[in-house]
Scaffold this active site. Structure first.
Site, PDB file in Angstrom:
ATOM      1  N   ASP A 232       0.838  -1.186   0.000  1.00  0.00           N
ATOM      2  CA  ASP A 232       0.000   0.000   0.000  1.00  0.00           C
ATOM      3  C   ASP A 232       0.891   1.261   0.000  1.00  0.00           C
ATOM      4  O   ASP A 232       1.867   1.314  -0.741  1.00  0.00           O
ATOM      5  CB  ASP A 232      -0.963  -0.034   1.196  1.00  0.00           C
ATOM      6  N   TYR A 385      -3.615  11.291   1.291  1.00  0.00           N
ATOM      7  CA  TYR A 385      -4.016  11.183  -0.107  1.00  0.00           C
ATOM      8  C   TYR A 385      -3.998  12.554  -0.781  1.00  0.00           C
ATOM      9  O   TYR A 385      -3.524  12.698  -1.915  1.00  0.00           O
ATOM     10  CB  TYR A 385      -5.415  10.569  -0.209  1.00  0.00           C
ATOM     11  N   HIS A 442      -4.751  -7.713  -0.442  1.00  0.00           N
ATOM     12  CA  HIS A 442      -4.057  -6.447  -0.246  1.00  0.00           C
ATOM     13  C   HIS A 442      -3.281  -6.369   1.072  1.00  0.00           C
ATOM     14  O   HIS A 442      -2.207  -5.785   1.128  1.00  0.00           O
ATOM     15  CB  HIS A 442      -5.076  -5.320  -0.316  1.00  0.00           C
TER      16      HIS A 442
END
EC number: 3.3.2.9
Length: 466
Positions: A232, A385, A442
């Site tokens: 990630d 982000y 993930h």
């Protein structure tokens, strides 16, 4: 979860280009193009409150997770006031976290989950803090027991969103308490703004800043060379570390790959690869993972669109949504745990319980939630982000810089997007191992710690020539 921020916009280009250009161009044009630079300048920064002082306090001090009865009671009071909305019939997790199952999770949280017990588990590994660039950076530091003849190598593990250092608690004993000829001294930092690391007080803290801070952390701990592993955001941060100071990075191991989803070579391989995989350098497994039974566009375009709504919120206006989940523990749990369902396996969306307890226990999942809740770090984690997506990603220096350190890539079958080794070579110029992992998604260290530990070990042995 990073959610492949580059791929969402870039795959739109792929779709349009495929119609206009067709399969007339060779993939090797793209794969073997050079990058513009070979190293990212390390630079410097200051993210603390106020102005940067003349000198930094480099002291490393012990840290332990703590709680109080008042904190727990406040949580219970908020849980008890939760308003639920009934789910639509037969929706599973297709609309998000199913509220029928959410009530079960919350009931466990309220009546069975023991936060004080989980704190004892969190504190079983030595934890520390140190101030770097104005931020108190939290990290776990685990040394292996002494074994005659065993070689010990330093290793940094870096998490992502919506995870935490707790993701590594199942893999840590496999790496540090191994009977193999090789073991690791492991450092697991919390990304600033996540969990127990202080959040930046100024705009601009991105993966490059985190990479620089983590290099400084390793230097402060006395390490001159070390291995890195990440998934990630951790995969981007550790890749940036390898691009900044390759002389310090003995090897880079990743379980999530990012890739520029455009270019003549990629286009050609997408158009031809399903039918003539040997012509473009795909394996049969690449074809299965890229195209499956639904085709490339469905698997890698429309599915990504369905799963990246959070990405656009957090990449544009993170604070607005963040305030809501920071105030409601049940909202926070639904927002985060939905990702642990879908990103483990897309098929979990068809299940009323989201398949969450197939790979995780509720206590483990809620411990990760409690790290976000008790530290109030969900908003600052979401801002990461915004900081990384506020400018044109193509112009970022790290996207125009190759990775030349020895690299190991673990491709898990249920990762959001599959990147074949052929495509990976465009950025990673020294691939020592590329593994098609047999299962897992993930959250590799959390889901399949033994598989990830074994792949990391075989990679390091190749680099060390053991």
């Amino acid at each position: 979860m990073l959610g492949c921020p580059k791929s969402y916009q870039q795959q739109l280009l792929v779709a349009g280009s495929a119609v206009a250009v067709g399969g007339l161009l060779t993939c090797y044009y793209w794969v073997y193009q050079g990058t513009k630079t070979k190293r990212i300048p390390i630079g410097d920064g200051w993210w603390g409150a106020g102005e940067k002082p003349q000198s930094e306090d480099e002291k490393v001090f012990p840290f332990q997770v703590q709680t109080s009865d008042e904190e727990i009671q406040d949580l219970y009071d908020r849980i008890d006031r939760t308003r639920y909305t009934e789910p639509l019939k037969d929706t599973g997790f297709q609309y998000g976290f199913n509220s029928t199952y959410l009530k079960k999770v919350v009931s466990h949280w309220r009546h069975q989950f023991n936060w004080k017990k989980q704190i004892a588990i969190l504190n079983k590994y030595p934890q520390f803090k140190t101030n770097i660039e104005g931020l108190d950076v939290h990290f776990i530091h685990v040394r292996p027991p002494h074994r005659e003849g065993q070689r010990v190598l330093p290793l940094m593990l870096v998490h992502g969103w919506p995870g935490s250092v707790y993701e590594f608690y199942r893999i840590l004993p496999l790496l540090t308490n191994s009977l193999d000829s090789l073991a690791f001294e492991v450092i697991c930092p919390s990304i600033p703004g996540y969990g127990f690391s202080e959040a930046p007080h100024k705009q601009g803290f991105d993966t490059l800043a985190a990479a620089r801070v983590f290099h400084k952390l390793m230097e402060r701990l006395g390490f001159s060379d070390y291995y890195l592993q990440g998934g990630d955001w951790g995969s981007i941060i550790t890749t940036n570390m390898a691009q900044m100071k390759p002389e310090c990075v003995k090897g880079l191991h990743l379980n999530m790959l990012t890739n520029k989803m455009r270019g003549f070579g990629v286009l050609f391989s997408i158009l031809i690869g399903r039918y003539l995989p040997w012509l473009v350098g795909f394996t049969r497994e690449d074809v299965r993972r890229l195209f499956g039974s639904v085709g490339f566009m469905e698997r890698n375009f429309y599915e990504i669109i369905r799963e990246t709504g959070y990405l656009h919120i957090q990449g544009t206006k993170p604070d607005s949504a963040g305030y809501g989940v920071n105030d409601s523990p049940v909202g926070l749990a639904a927002y985060i745990l939905e990702k642990f369902s879908t990103w483990t396996d897309f098929n979990n969306r068809d299940l009323e319980d989201g398949g969450l307890e197939r790979k995780f226990t509720l206590d483990d999942l809620l411990t990760n939630i409690m790290i976000y809740w008790t530290t109030g770090s969900i908003v600052s984690s979401m801002r990461f982000y915004k900081e990384n997506l506020k400018t044109n990603i193509d112009n970022r220096l790290d996207n125009n810089t190759g990775v030349y350190v020895p690299t190991g890539l673990a491709a898990f079958p249920n990762e959001l997007m599959h990147v074949p080794q052929l495509w990976a070579r465009a950025k990673f110029r020294n691939i020592y191992s590329y593994s098609y992992m047999p299962r897992g998604g993930h959250f590799a260290a959390f889901e399949e710690p033994q598989l990830l530990a074994d792949d990391l070990l075989q990679f390091v042995k190749k680099v060390e020539k053991l």
